[in-house]
Design a protein around this motif. Structure first.
Motif, short mmCIF file in Angstrom:
data_model
loop_
_atom_site.label_atom_id
_atom_site.label_comp_id
_atom_site.label_asym_id
_atom_site.label_seq_id
_atom_site.Cartn_x
_atom_site.Cartn_y
_atom_site.Cartn_z
N SER A 183 -36.65 34.18 98.43
CA SER A 183 -36.71 32.85 97.80
C SER A 183 -35.35 32.18 97.90
O SER A 183 -35.27 30.96 98.08
CB SER A 183 -37.15 32.97 96.34
OG SER A 183 -36.13 33.57 95.56
N ILE A 184 -34.27 32.97 97.82
CA ILE A 184 -32.93 32.39 97.96
C ILE A 184 -32.74 31.87 99.38
O ILE A 184 -32.19 30.79 99.61
CB ILE A 184 -31.85 33.44 97.62
CG1 ILE A 184 -31.90 33.77 96.13
CG2 ILE A 184 -30.46 32.94 98.01
CD1 ILE A 184 -31.02 34.93 95.73
N ARG A 185 -33.25 32.63 100.35
CA ARG A 185 -33.11 32.21 101.75
C ARG A 185 -33.85 30.90 101.99
O ARG A 185 -33.35 30.00 102.65
CB ARG A 185 -33.66 33.30 102.66
CG ARG A 185 -33.59 32.95 104.13
CD ARG A 185 -34.31 33.96 104.98
NE ARG A 185 -35.76 33.86 104.80
CZ ARG A 185 -36.64 34.75 105.22
NH1 ARG A 185 -36.22 35.84 105.82
NH2 ARG A 185 -37.92 34.60 105.04
N GLU A 186 -35.07 30.82 101.44
CA GLU A 186 -35.90 29.64 101.74
C GLU A 186 -35.40 28.40 101.02
O GLU A 186 -35.34 27.32 101.61
CB GLU A 186 -37.36 29.91 101.37
CG GLU A 186 -38.04 30.96 102.24
CD GLU A 186 -37.94 30.64 103.73
OE1 GLU A 186 -37.94 29.45 104.08
OE2 GLU A 186 -37.85 31.60 104.53
N ASP A 187 -35.09 28.52 99.74
CA ASP A 187 -34.68 27.34 98.97
C ASP A 187 -33.99 27.80 97.70
O ASP A 187 -34.63 28.16 96.72
CB ASP A 187 -35.91 26.49 98.62
CG ASP A 187 -35.53 25.22 97.87
OD1 ASP A 187 -34.34 25.08 97.52
OD2 ASP A 187 -36.42 24.39 97.64
N GLU A 188 -32.65 27.77 97.76
CA GLU A 188 -31.88 28.31 96.65
C GLU A 188 -32.12 27.54 95.36
O GLU A 188 -32.35 28.14 94.30
CB GLU A 188 -30.40 28.24 97.04
CG GLU A 188 -29.57 29.25 96.33
CD GLU A 188 -28.14 29.17 96.78
OE1 GLU A 188 -27.90 29.24 98.00
OE2 GLU A 188 -27.26 29.05 95.92
N ASP A 189 -32.09 26.20 95.44
CA ASP A 189 -32.26 25.41 94.23
C ASP A 189 -33.67 25.56 93.67
O ASP A 189 -33.87 25.65 92.46
CB ASP A 189 -31.96 23.94 94.52
CG ASP A 189 -30.53 23.76 94.99
OD1 ASP A 189 -29.68 24.57 94.57
OD2 ASP A 189 -30.26 22.86 95.79
N GLY A 190 -34.64 25.61 94.59
CA GLY A 190 -36.01 25.79 94.16
C GLY A 190 -36.19 27.11 93.43
O GLY A 190 -36.83 27.18 92.38
N ALA A 191 -35.60 28.18 93.99
CA ALA A 191 -35.70 29.50 93.37
C ALA A 191 -35.07 29.47 91.98
O ALA A 191 -35.64 30.00 91.02
CB ALA A 191 -35.01 30.55 94.25
N ALA A 192 -33.89 28.82 91.89
CA ALA A 192 -33.21 28.77 90.60
C ALA A 192 -34.06 28.04 89.58
O ALA A 192 -34.15 28.45 88.41
CB ALA A 192 -31.85 28.08 90.76
N SER A 193 -34.73 26.97 90.01
CA SER A 193 -35.52 26.18 89.07
C SER A 193 -36.73 26.97 88.58
O SER A 193 -37.28 26.68 87.53
CB SER A 193 -35.97 24.88 89.73
OG SER A 193 -37.00 25.16 90.65
N LEU A 194 -37.15 27.98 89.34
CA LEU A 194 -38.29 28.80 88.91
C LEU A 194 -37.83 30.05 88.17
O LEU A 194 -38.59 30.98 87.95
CB LEU A 194 -39.15 29.20 90.11
CG LEU A 194 -39.86 28.02 90.77
CD1 LEU A 194 -40.54 28.47 92.05
CD2 LEU A 194 -40.87 27.41 89.82
N GLY A 195 -36.55 30.11 87.82
CA GLY A 195 -36.08 31.18 86.95
C GLY A 195 -35.48 32.37 87.68
O GLY A 195 -35.21 33.39 87.05
N VAL A 196 -35.29 32.29 89.02
CA VAL A 196 -34.62 33.38 89.72
C VAL A 196 -33.11 33.27 89.44
O VAL A 196 -32.53 32.20 89.58
CB VAL A 196 -34.87 33.29 91.23
CG1 VAL A 196 -34.08 34.36 91.97
CG2 VAL A 196 -36.34 33.42 91.53
N ASN A 197 -32.51 34.37 89.03
CA ASN A 197 -31.07 34.38 88.75
C ASN A 197 -30.33 34.43 90.08
O ASN A 197 -29.88 35.49 90.53
CB ASN A 197 -30.72 35.58 87.87
CG ASN A 197 -29.31 35.48 87.33
OD1 ASN A 197 -28.49 34.74 87.88
ND2 ASN A 197 -29.02 36.22 86.29
N VAL A 198 -30.20 33.26 90.71
CA VAL A 198 -29.67 33.16 92.07
C VAL A 198 -28.26 33.75 92.14
O VAL A 198 -27.93 34.51 93.06
CB VAL A 198 -29.68 31.69 92.53
CG1 VAL A 198 -28.94 31.53 93.82
CG2 VAL A 198 -31.11 31.22 92.66
#
Lengths: 300, 314
Positions: free
Chosen positions: B183-198
């Motif tokens: 998810s970080i590779r595909e879209d870091e900001d998107g992942a962060a917005s879904l709660g992934v601790n980037v």
């Protein structure tokens, strides 16, 4: 330290800066127009050294024409590289354009280094310099080949800056650097400017290599250290910024020139000489990734 | 045959093949393959970071060198047994990886590439300059891992460790962690917005990848019994990159196979001299340009497509 020694180090620093600036400007123009960091820039520099050497030894040309040959050969080579390898970065053919551009130029640098090793052998060559002898400025003594090479570098940089400022092509290059879409709307062929930028960047690297070849020998790995310095310079000045690259080169030249004589243990000081710039590079990227003259909005 | 069963079968055949090889080959090729396993771990660890998380690094070879020196010096000065030396290698490389990951959190793409080049070169310059500790470019003698171990014993040891590392990487990537990475590779900001601790996972990815590289370097040192700063050079990094890219760096197994295959080819084509490195550089460019998933990736995709078509005919 006496005043004379300070002047001597400062002058040495300025001479080195002028070569650094030439190589770094090529990187800056390529990054400005294409948003690609050319990881093969050091090998372009090396090829310039060999083109100059071949022009003098195989074709028997005078040194000035040797420089012209090196610039022309690298410009053609740069245009080919752009056409064959770099174009997928911005025409949508590469899935992850930035990753692709980094890996393809890094792979190209390894290929060119090994190719030079196979074609020319690992032995150092020393082509004829532009000018022999020593020049005395008051009590300062400078070797003539360095000063002549630095003078040519300054003339070339000035010509480039004037060209970028006043010619239509130069304006097109700056326009594409500032805003790709707007430049395209105004009828500039972005593809052609991209190719031109890569050719000019490669030619500048080649010229720097041709000027430095007689001073520091022409060998296949000759570009590895200068290119790292060029990275430090463009990051220091802000990637893609032309005045930034020139001021960055002046700063790095002086830092290296003075830092070396301030460390007491000479053998260790020499070994660590190339590390100062790297520490500087990391510090800038961490504290001010946009560099001294870069724009804030870009994501590092 | 379902794709899952085909894959299990292929993996079994591959492992069995590597287990049988020493019975068929001479000492020289066993040695070459053992070195190939070092490159396999290294290329796979690089693919883990670049292919899955999308974080570029040119410090992988330097991390392997750091692991090599950490293990060798730990054994030499702290009196550790080589196995604990390897543990030290994993810890030191992992810790530096974590630190670099933390320092470079805000950097992307080319900026990250440049910063990792700077770290790698500083490591190499330090290893060369601190000759009191590392013997500089003359190289450091390293204690053997197996006292009086034969080539075959080393071969099976490194094969086992490589397989273990790949299984571990595979499990990691199939867990939630693997999803976070991608998810970080595909879209870091998107992942962060879904709660992934980037922030956390980017650092963890760097640490894990460096730790595997450190282990590889430590093993290499104790096997070859000599390490030099040149194993940390950018040229060496270029070889690791070529191996991962040619094998396919979006899959740790393909990258590892690329490492073994290229090492074997480099030895087999020794009579070509430096030209074989030119050929590999050229192949790397072509693969990057035309086959972004690497040779093994493209081959598996072709086989899978054919199986699917045959399955449809029945």
């Amino acid at each position: 330290m006496s005043l004379l020694a300070i002047f001597e180090q400062a002058l040495n620093g300025m001479i080195v800066s002028s070569f650094y600036a030439l190589a770094a400007l090529g990187l800056a123009i390529i990054f400005g127009v294409l948003r690609v960091v050319n990881f093969a820039h050091g090998e372009f520099y090396m090829l310039g050294g060999y083109a100059y050497f071949m022009a003098l030894s195989a074709l028997g040309l005078p040194p000035v024409l040797g420089l012209v040959v090196a610039a022309a050969a690298l410009a053609i080579f740069g245009a080919l590289v752009e056409w064959l390898l770099i174009r997928p970065v911005y025409d949508g053919r590469a899935d992850r354009p930035e990753e692709y551009s980094i890996m393809i130029t890094f792979a190209l640098s390894i290929l060119l280094l090994n190719l030079a090793n196979s074609l020319f052998g690992p032995w150092p060559r020393r082509p004829e310099p532009l000018f022999r002898g020593r020049i005395e400025i008051g009590e300062l003594i400078v070797s003539g080949d360095r000063l002549a090479a630095a003078g040519v570098a300054v003339i070339l940089i000035t010509a480039l800056l004037l060209g970028l400022r006043y010619t239509w092509t130069g304006r097109a290059v700056r326009a594409v650097s500032q805003n790709r879409e707007a430049a395209e709307i105004f009828g500039i062929s972005v593809t052609r400017v991209g190719m031109l930028a890569f050719a000019v960047g490669a030619a500048l690297a080649g010229l720097a290599g041709a000027l430095m070849g007689p001073v520091f020998n022409v060998v296949p790995p000759m570009g590895v250290i200068p290119v790292i310095k060029a990275y430090v310079i463009v990051v220091l000045g802000g990637l893609g910024s032309i005045p930034g690259a020139i001021i960055g080169a002046i700063i790095l030249g002086q830092v290296e020139s003075f830092a070396t004589i301030l460390i007491p243990d000479p053998s260790r000081a020499l070994a660590y000489k190339d590390a100062y710039g790297l520490v500087l590079l990391i510090a800038i990227l961490l504290l001010r990734p946009q560099g001294l003259f870069g724009t804030q909005d870009r994501r590092a | 045959m379902t794709p899952q069963r085909a894959r299990t079968l292929a993996l079994g055949v591959l492992l069995a093949g590597f287990a049988v090889l020493p019975l068929l080959l001479g000492d020289y090729w066993i040695y070459t393959l053992t070195i190939g396993f070092y490159y396999a771990i290294l290329a796979a660890s690089w693919a883990l970071l670049v292919g899955y998380v999308g974080r570029i690094s040119f410090a992988q070879a330097a991390m392997a060198g750091l692991g090599g020196y950490a293990s060798a010096l730990g054994v030499q000065h702290l009196g550790l047994p080589p196995v604990l030396g390897l543990g030290l290698a994993v810890l030191v490389s992992g810790a530096l990886g974590l630190a670099i990951g933390w320092l470079t959190l805000r950097l992307h793409g080319a900026y990250l590439g440049l910063t990792t080049i700077a770290f790698a070169e500083i490591l190499r310059i330090t290893a060369t300059a601190e000759y009191g500790l590392t013997e500089g470019s003359r190289g450091l003698q390293v204690a053997p891992l197996l006292t009086g171990g034969s080539r075959t014993e080393y071969y099976y040891l490194l094969l086992g460790v490589t397989a273990g590392c790949l299984v571990l990487m595979g499990l990691l990537l199939r867990s939630r962690l693997g999803l976070f990475f991608q998810s970080i590779r595909e879209d870091e900001d998107g992942a962060a917005s879904l709660g992934v601790n980037v922030t956390l996972w980017k650092m963890v990815a760097f640490a894990i990848s460096s730790a595997f590289a450190g282990l590889a370097g430590g093993l290499y040192g104790h096997f070859v019994q000599l390490i030099t700063p040149s194993m940390m050079s950018l040229q060496e990094m270029g070889i690791v990159l070529a191996m991962a890219v040619i094998g396919g760096f979006h899959n740790v197994l393909f990258a590892a196979l690329g490492g073994v295959a290229l090492q074997v080819l480099l030895e087999a084509l020794r009579e070509l001299g430096e030209w074989r490195l030119v050929a590999f550089g050229l192949v790397t460019l072509l693969v990057l340009r035309l086959m972004p998933n690497g040779i093994f990736g493209a081959a598996v995709a072709t086989i899978a497509a054919r199986m699917r078509r045959n399955g449809g005919d029945e």
